[in-house]
Design an enzyme around this catalytic site. Structure first.
Site, PDB file in Angstrom:
ATOM      1  N   GLY A  13       0.823  -1.205   0.000  1.00  0.00           N
ATOM      2  CA  GLY A  13       0.000   0.000   0.000  1.00  0.00           C
ATOM      3  C   GLY A  13       0.861   1.260   0.000  1.00  0.00           C
ATOM      4  N   SER A  32       6.091  -4.538  -2.522  1.00  0.00           N
ATOM      5  CA  SER A  32       5.798  -3.121  -2.721  1.00  0.00           C
ATOM      6  C   SER A  32       6.125  -2.353  -1.439  1.00  0.00           C
ATOM      7  CB  SER A  32       4.344  -2.953  -3.168  1.00  0.00           C
ATOM      8  OG  SER A  32       4.117  -1.655  -3.662  1.00  0.00           O
ATOM      9  N   TRP A  33       5.171  -1.563  -0.895  1.00  0.00           N
ATOM     10  CA  TRP A  33       5.435  -0.839   0.349  1.00  0.00           C
ATOM     11  C   TRP A  33       5.927  -1.778   1.447  1.00  0.00           C
ATOM     12  CZ3 TRP A  33       6.523   2.699   3.754  1.00  0.00           C
ATOM     13  CH2 TRP A  33       6.145   2.520   5.084  1.00  0.00           C
ATOM     14  N   ASP A  76       8.108  -3.348 -14.423  1.00  0.00           N
ATOM     15  CA  ASP A  76       7.493  -2.586 -13.340  1.00  0.00           C
ATOM     16  C   ASP A  76       7.775  -1.101 -13.537  1.00  0.00           C
ATOM     17  OD1 ASP A  76       6.618  -1.496 -10.941  1.00  0.00           O
ATOM     18  OD2 ASP A  76       7.356  -3.166  -9.733  1.00  0.00           O
ATOM     19  N   HIS A  81       4.535  -4.743 -11.847  1.00  0.00           N
ATOM     20  CA  HIS A  81       4.392  -4.631 -10.400  1.00  0.00           C
ATOM     21  C   HIS A  81       3.404  -5.650  -9.838  1.00  0.00           C
ATOM     22  CE1 HIS A  81       5.246  -2.369  -6.755  1.00  0.00           C
ATOM     23  NE2 HIS A  81       3.960  -2.308  -6.474  1.00  0.00           N
TER      24      HIS A  81
END
Length: 313
Positions: A36, A108-109, A264, A292
């Site tokens: 996120g 990701s995050w 990505d 991604h």
């Protein structure tokens, strides 16, 4: 597979963090960290781990998923939702579950949060699997919300036009953060929709993955996601520029696998490469056909990475 146990852990500041466990209580512990920021826990990531061999722990970071209060509520205090708070929450969860060490898994995050946690508590980490590596540096945030306009000019123009005219040549992330705090619910909702439309534009080419996933979020989930994203990215996660690379030596001795898609656009592969260069115990796997949001080849690479951490009897 339903959770074996779950609960709301009081982590202070009026926040209660949702957590759940699955699998063998005596198996190798693994913590699944969601991305996120603000996306909430995955409903399927636990399937990567054999429940006979692993004890799988999932949780919702502050303000999202089933944690309370939700950032979708405009009265929720965001000053108590920072990277430092999340690092403390993870440690509180480890203590609560009586786990000495665990494998860390996420993308990701989540990779930013995982690396920050592992550098803070290396003695608690058995290994790390990261997918779609980010470090939330200013250059990465600037690329995603401004630099990527060279690839998606029409969609970025719409994204830029979503903020007041006086802010369009400035910090768009901060401008959206302010809109998410607007007293008018219609203004907040429109800003959340515009933000997610841009996020979807950044992954629209990923036909082997999951394009369109951001605007598909339910209203409350979308609002919490965007409010938390803008809050974290406007502050570049409260990390010093280059901090995670500078402190990569703290990961020495921790085995890691970094899996990153060549295609990505939202998080270019250079970030994963830089981290791998600074972390000799990590292997970088670049997936040529993936962006991604993944591909079958990336899924196979993830399965292979997890297999390296299967406990040996």
């Amino acid at each position: 597979m339903n959770p074996d146990s779950s609960g709301l852990l009081d982590v202070g500041d009026g926040n209660r963090m949702y957590w759940e466990t699955r699998g063998n209580p005596a198996g190798r512990p693994v913590l699944i960290v969601h991305g996120g920021p603000g996306s909430g826990r995955s409903r399927t990531a636990h399937k990567q781990f054999d429940p006979d061999l692993f004890r799988v722990v999932s949780f919702d970071q502050r303000g999202c998923g089933d944690s309370v209060p939700s950032a979708a509520d405009p009265t929720t205090d965001m000053s108590c939702n920072t990277t430092e708070h999340l690092l403390a929450d993870i440690e509180a969860l480890r203590h609560h579950l009586g786990i000495e060490q665990w494998l860390l898994y996420g993308g990701s995050w989540a990779s930013t949060l995982i690396v920050a946690y592992a550098q803070r508590h290396p003695e608690r980490v058995l290994g790390i699997v990261l997918i779609g590596v980010t470090m939330t540096r200013p250059q990465e945030v600037d690329w995603l919300y401004r630099g990527l306009r060279i690839v998606r000019p029409v969609e970025w123009q719409r994204f830029r036009d979503g903020v007041p005219a006086e802010h369009r040549d400035g910090n768009l992330v901060e401008a959206y953060r302010q809109l998410l705090g607007h007293p008018d619910a219609a203004v907040r909702e429109r800003a959340a929709q515009d933000w997610c439309a841009w996020e979807d534009a950044a992954i629209a080419h990923e036909t082997l993955g999951k394009p369109g996933q951001y605007t598909a979020k339910m209203d409350a989930d979308r609002m919490a996601f965007v409010r938390i994203c803008t809050h974290y990215f406007a502050h570049t996660a409260w990390l010093e520029d280059g901090q995670l690379l500078r402190d990569a030596h703290r990961l020495n001795g921790i085995p890691g696998v970094l899996i990153h898609g060549r295609l990505d656009l939202s998080a270019p592969v250079r970030t994963a490469w830089e981290l791998a260069q600074a972390w000799p115990d990590a292997e970088l796997r670049i997936i040529e056909d993936s962006g991604h949001t993944g591909s079958p080849a990336m899924a196979a690479a993830i399965t292979d990475a997890v297999a390296r951490f299967i406990p040996r009897s």
